[in-house]
Design an enzyme around this catalytic site. Structure first.
Site, mmCIF file in Angstrom:
data_model
loop_
_atom_site.group_PDB
_atom_site.id
_atom_site.type_symbol
_atom_site.label_atom_id
_atom_site.label_comp_id
_atom_site.label_asym_id
_atom_site.label_seq_id
_atom_site.Cartn_x
_atom_site.Cartn_y
_atom_site.Cartn_z
ATOM 1 C CG ASN A 32 -2.078 1.005 0.981
ATOM 2 O OD1 ASN A 32 -2.227 1.951 1.722
ATOM 3 N ND2 ASN A 32 -2.835 0.837 -0.096
ATOM 4 N NE ARG A 35 3.275 12.685 -2.047
ATOM 5 C CZ ARG A 35 3.480 13.577 -1.071
ATOM 6 N NH1 ARG A 35 4.690 14.055 -0.827
ATOM 7 N NH2 ARG A 35 2.468 14.023 -0.337
ATOM 8 C CG HIS A 37 5.989 2.824 1.447
ATOM 9 N ND1 HIS A 37 4.650 3.140 1.499
ATOM 10 C CD2 HIS A 37 6.243 2.055 2.528
ATOM 11 C CE1 HIS A 37 4.107 2.557 2.550
ATOM 12 N NE2 HIS A 37 5.050 1.907 3.209
ATOM 13 C CE LYS A 151 3.483 7.376 10.675
ATOM 14 N NZ LYS A 151 3.061 6.009 10.429
ATOM 15 C CG ASP A 152 6.724 3.325 11.466
ATOM 16 O OD1 ASP A 152 5.664 3.365 12.107
ATOM 17 O OD2 ASP A 152 6.759 3.264 10.229
ATOM 18 C CD GLN A 155 9.146 -0.579 11.856
ATOM 19 O OE1 GLN A 155 8.145 -1.259 12.063
ATOM 20 N NE2 GLN A 155 9.372 -0.004 10.678
ATOM 21 C CG LEU A 186 2.680 11.100 3.086
ATOM 22 C CD1 LEU A 186 3.172 10.792 1.672
ATOM 23 C CD2 LEU A 186 1.277 11.693 3.017
ATOM 24 N NE ARG A 189 -2.495 0.415 11.248
ATOM 25 C CZ ARG A 189 -1.317 -0.197 11.441
ATOM 26 N NH1 ARG A 189 -0.207 0.523 11.474
ATOM 27 N NH2 ARG A 189 -1.251 -1.499 11.592
HETATM 28 O O1 PAF Z 1 7.330 -0.461 8.735
HETATM 29 C C1 PAF Z 1 6.767 -1.433 8.188
HETATM 30 O O2 PAF Z 1 6.115 -1.313 7.139
HETATM 31 C C2 PAF Z 1 6.890 -2.824 8.819
HETATM 32 O O3 PAF Z 1 6.855 -2.747 10.203
HETATM 33 C C3 PAF Z 1 8.127 -3.595 8.325
HETATM 34 C C4 PAF Z 1 9.415 -2.912 8.737
HETATM 35 C C5 PAF Z 1 8.082 -3.740 6.812
HETATM 36 C C6 PAF Z 1 8.140 -5.003 8.943
HETATM 37 O O4 PAF Z 1 6.995 -5.722 8.589
#
Ligand code: PAF
Length: 283
Positions: A32, A35, A37, A151-152, A155, A186, A189
């Site tokens: 999904n 921009r 990504h 943004k994450d 993570q 962006l 979700r």
């Molecule tokens: O950030 C994401 O889209 C996901 O958490 C990832 C890093 C692809 C792992 O599934």
């Protein structure tokens, strides 16, 4: 762009590139694409000769009451965008390919410390799911570089620690958040928001900017965080957390210095939004 769904064909192609001395960059995604990504793909192209993207909606990182089933999937459009962005290879495995023996007995990776608190507290098991799939993707593709969005923020900290602790010889590149015209970060979700919620969602980054400016002007952390949470509630959000943390360790920040970051997660209706702002960006 070549697309592979199985590990053997993927590794055969990666082997050709590696033997030719080419550097490989990995861009893991759940599809999904937007921009944000594509900025990851762009960054990957600058750091390597070959860009490998993955699309896998990873069931391990969703809680039982979360949105795994309805997570937006747009494979054909994603392929078109990746190709246009200059991606060389897409790996899009089925769950049975990555987890052939199912999920219940799967070896999982837990990254202590940075995965606890914040999103880790509100989404139990989430970062174990992320660390496990990212570690598998690193083992399978053995990239030189991997790109993840800032943004994450938590993570990214989890993945940096995973790489250090497991001695993966991979450079992790954090790519700045891509924002819409009204500063909303962006996110796949965002598609869940109706038009009223979408208009209101921009309050989140605007609030972080105001809070950062107030901290820069010398107001206390306690006051700014407390009033920030009130403002969020008045704007119709249900805050999960709003905190000032050290950007490297994610420990609570004792001073509003350049190495601090504001982190927020809040719900608008059923939709969970996250964002962050480094105080350094206002200095
Ligand atoms: O950030 C994401 O889209 C996901 O958490 C990832 C890093 C692809 C792992 O599934």
């Amino acid at each position: 762009m070549q697309t592979f769904h199985d590990i053997a064909s993927l590794q055969q192609q990666l082997g050709h590139w590696r033997r030719a001395g080419e550097r490989i960059a990995l861009v893991p995604t759940m599809g999904n694409l937007h921009r944000g990504h594509l900025a990851l793909v762009d960054s990957a192209r600058h750091h390597a000769d070959r860009v490998v993207a993955t699309i896998f909606v990873n069931p391990l990182q969703f809680g039982p009451d979360e949105d795994f089933e309805r997570y937006p999937r747009s494979f054909d459009e994603d392929c078109r965008q990746l190709e246009a962005a200059g991606c060389d290879l897409l790996f899009a495995p089925a769950a049975e390919t990555l987890y052939p023996n199912g999920q219940s007995e799967l070896t999982r990776i837990h990254v202590p410390g940075v995965s606890e608190g914040l999103c880790g507290a509100h989404r139990p098991g989430h970062f174990d799911g992320v660390a496990t799939v990212v570690s598998l993707l690193f083992h399978i593709t053995q990239p030189d570089v991997a790109c993840f969005g800032e943004k994450d923020f938590q993570q990214l900290a989890v993945i940096r620690k995973l790489v250090r602790d497991q001695h993966f010889p991979i450079d992790i590149i954090g790519v700045p958040t891509v924002r819409d015209h009204d500063m909303l970060a962006l996110s796949s979700r965002n598609a869940y928001l109706d038009s009223q919620q979408r208009a209101r969602a921009a309050r989140l980054p605007q609030l972080l900017k105001q809070m950062s400016e107030r901290l820069g002007a010398g107001e206390t952390i306690e006051t700014v965080l407390h009033e920030g949470e009130q403002i969020l509630r008045e704007a119709g959000f249900t805050p999960e957390y709003l905190e000032l943390r050290n950007a490297l360790t994610l420990a609570p920040a004792e001073q509003a210095s350049d190495d601090a970051v504001l982190l927020v997660a809040a719900r608008l209706g059923q939709t969970r939004l996250i964002d962050n702002r480094r105080l350094a960006s206002d200095s």
